[in-house]
Design a protein around this motif. Structure first.
Motif, PDB file in Angstrom:
ATOM      1  N   LEU A  11       0.823  -1.221   0.000  1.00  0.00           N
ATOM      2  CA  LEU A  11       0.000   0.000   0.000  1.00  0.00           C
ATOM      3  C   LEU A  11       0.853   1.265   0.000  1.00  0.00           C
ATOM      4  O   LEU A  11       0.484   2.272  -0.610  1.00  0.00           O
ATOM      5  CB  LEU A  11      -0.922   0.006   1.222  1.00  0.00           C
TER       6      LEU A  11
ATOM      7  N   THR B 122      -1.566   2.636  -6.308  1.00  0.00           N
ATOM      8  CA  THR B 122      -2.877   2.031  -6.035  1.00  0.00           C
ATOM      9  C   THR B 122      -4.026   2.796  -6.693  1.00  0.00           C
ATOM     10  O   THR B 122      -5.173   2.649  -6.284  1.00  0.00           O
ATOM     11  CB  THR B 122      -3.118   1.956  -4.514  1.00  0.00           C
TER      12      THR B 122
ATOM     13  N   ILE C  64      -5.991  10.193  -1.546  1.00  0.00           N
ATOM     14  CA  ILE C  64      -6.121   8.820  -1.074  1.00  0.00           C
ATOM     15  C   ILE C  64      -5.445   8.711   0.284  1.00  0.00           C
ATOM     16  O   ILE C  64      -4.289   9.130   0.454  1.00  0.00           O
ATOM     17  CB  ILE C  64      -5.486   7.822  -2.059  1.00  0.00           C
ATOM     18  N   SER C  65      -6.147   8.172   1.259  1.00  0.00           N
ATOM     19  CA  SER C  65      -5.585   7.972   2.594  1.00  0.00           C
ATOM     20  C   SER C  65      -5.906   6.556   3.065  1.00  0.00           C
ATOM     21  O   SER C  65      -6.903   5.966   2.648  1.00  0.00           O
ATOM     22  CB  SER C  65      -6.148   9.001   3.581  1.00  0.00           C
ATOM     23  N   VAL C  66      -5.044   6.036   3.930  1.00  0.00           N
ATOM     24  CA  VAL C  66      -5.214   4.683   4.463  1.00  0.00           C
ATOM     25  C   VAL C  66      -5.281   4.763   5.984  1.00  0.00           C
ATOM     26  O   VAL C  66      -4.520   5.509   6.609  1.00  0.00           O
ATOM     27  CB  VAL C  66      -4.048   3.770   4.033  1.00  0.00           C
TER      28      VAL C  66
ATOM     29  N   THR D  41      -8.018  -2.775   7.474  1.00  0.00           N
ATOM     30  CA  THR D  41      -7.348  -1.664   6.784  1.00  0.00           C
ATOM     31  C   THR D  41      -8.275  -1.105   5.715  1.00  0.00           C
ATOM     32  O   THR D  41      -8.816  -1.860   4.892  1.00  0.00           O
ATOM     33  CB  THR D  41      -6.034  -2.128   6.122  1.00  0.00           C
ATOM     34  N   TYR D  42      -8.436   0.203   5.741  1.00  0.00           N
ATOM     35  CA  TYR D  42      -9.348   0.860   4.792  1.00  0.00           C
ATOM     36  C   TYR D  42      -8.600   1.939   4.000  1.00  0.00           C
ATOM     37  O   TYR D  42      -7.688   2.591   4.510  1.00  0.00           O
ATOM     38  CB  TYR D  42     -10.527   1.498   5.520  1.00  0.00           C
ATOM     39  N   GLN D  43      -9.023   2.086   2.763  1.00  0.00           N
ATOM     40  CA  GLN D  43      -8.507   3.155   1.914  1.00  0.00           C
ATOM     41  C   GLN D  43      -9.663   4.085   1.548  1.00  0.00           C
ATOM     42  O   GLN D  43     -10.741   3.624   1.154  1.00  0.00           O
ATOM     43  CB  GLN D  43      -7.871   2.603   0.634  1.00  0.00           C
TER      44      GLN D  43
ATOM     45  N   TYR E   9     -10.844   7.261  -0.785  1.00  0.00           N
ATOM     46  CA  TYR E   9     -10.606   8.131  -1.939  1.00  0.00           C
ATOM     47  C   TYR E   9     -11.605   9.285  -1.897  1.00  0.00           C
ATOM     48  O   TYR E   9     -12.814   9.069  -1.775  1.00  0.00           O
ATOM     49  CB  TYR E   9     -10.761   7.354  -3.256  1.00  0.00           C
TER      50      TYR E   9
END
Length: 360
Positions: free
Chosen positions: A281, A286, A318-320, A327-329, A331
């Protein structure tokens, strides 16, 4: 000589008359003599009256000029004492207290005049149109922007209340015939909703030319801010909650759609990317494709992994993050132009199609 005459003579000797008044006295005496209709041989009391009149004129003139000089000196002294008067102390008291004043000179710097003309916002996006008048020496051009800009909560700039998200500031147009007057659009796309009725401030710092050069030129230095009350000008939105089977190809494996929020001005997509390890990631590209399926059968490109392909949202953010062991992404994309979401029938997230007609 009578006693009165002797007193007058004594007084005139003791009184020091400035040389500058000799001519004035002669003129006065000549005027008195010309206007006087007395016989050739004047009586003693007439001479005395003339002398007294001349003396009065001289005394009056001297006192008047003396008062002017005293008044000017008094004014200057008062001006010098301004700071001391403010503190209610004399010069000696100020010195004893260890307080000194220092003469300072400064010239005001070029400044910008800003006017908030229009705001368009929803629960995720804010677009503010700002009219800016710069000094005549500044001519607005497309490569100009600000070193620092954005939105914060409250009626003044507050770094602890900054609204996070993707920010942009672009020159919209320049007033014809007045190149120092331009309209800028500053915008932000965020998933942190600003509630209606809250105070919001848009701020700017340092107008730059060539912002992407190694040493940008600061055209006007300063900090400016404008405040307004949040009011949604667009309330339409499509909210979709993901299910277990909503998966799309992502980073060599799959990601699951957690939720989608579509607005006329932008969108948010949250995906569960727990199948992808952290290193991948952080080091792998990504980006993925997002397209809108419209009622007329056409498709609108929102985001693409191909940088040459221009989309409705340029880049986005985009952040994680981690939550409950998953785990989430996230947008967040902001649109370059508004869309009519009532005409959207579905979304393509990479290779997976999500219809929206069932979520009205």
């Amino acid at each position: 000589m009578t006693k009165f005459d002797k007193e007058i003579k004594k007084l005139s000797k003791e009184f020091q008359v400035p040389e500058t008044y000799d001519k004035k006295v002669d003129q006065i005496l000549e005027t008195i003599e010309d206007d006087c209709v007395s016989p050739p041989h004047k009586k003693p009391f007439v001479k005395i009256a003339i002398a007294v009149a001349a003396l009065c004129v001289l005394l009056t003139g001297y006192l008047c000029f003396s008062r002017v000089e005293v008044a000017e000196a008094s004014f200057l002294e008062t001006f010098k004492q301004t700071i001391m008067d403010f503190f209610g102390m004399g010069e000696e008291e100020m010195e004893n207290a260890g307080v000194e004043s220092e003469r300072q000179e400064a010239v005001s710097k070029p400044d910008l005049m800003m006017e908030l003309k229009e705001v368009v916002m929803d629960s995720q996006n804010i677009y503010a149109v700002i009219k800016i008048t710069a000094p005549p020496s500044v001519e607005f051009k497309q490569d100009m922007t600000f070193d620092y800009f954005g939105f914060c909560e409250g009626t003044n700039y507050n770094d602890s209340g900054l609204v996070p998200g993707v920010r942009d500031c672009k020159l919209l147009e320049v007033l014809h015939g007045r190149p120092n007057v331009g309209t800028f659009v500053v915008s932000i796309g965020t998933d942190e909703q600003i509630a209606e009725g809250e105070d919001v401030t848009v701020f700017f710092q340092n107008l730059l030319a060539g912002p992407y050069e190694d040493k940008p030129e600061i055209l006007v230095e300063g900090m400016w801010s404008l405040s307004f009350t949040a009011s949604y000008t667009s309330s339409k939105e499509i909210a979709i909650k993901g299910t277990e089977d909503m998966e799309y190809s992502f980073a060599g494996t799959t990601a699951r759609i957690k939720k989608i929020k579509l607005l006329p001005l932008g969108m948010t997509l949250v995906s569960d990317v727990s199948k992808v390890d952290t290193d991948t990631l952080n080091t792998t590209d990504t980006r993925f494709a997002i397209r809108l399926k419209m009622l007329d059968g056409s498709e609108v490109n929102v985001n693409s992994p191909d940088l040459k392909e221009k989309g409705l949202s340029d880049g986005g953010s985009i952040s994680v993050y981690e939550k409950k062991g998953r785990t989430y992404q996230k947008y967040v994309g902001q649109f370059r132009k508004a869309i009519d979401i009532s005409q959207v029938v579905g979304l393509y997230i990479s290779d997976y199609y999500v219809p929206v007609k069932n979520y009205d």
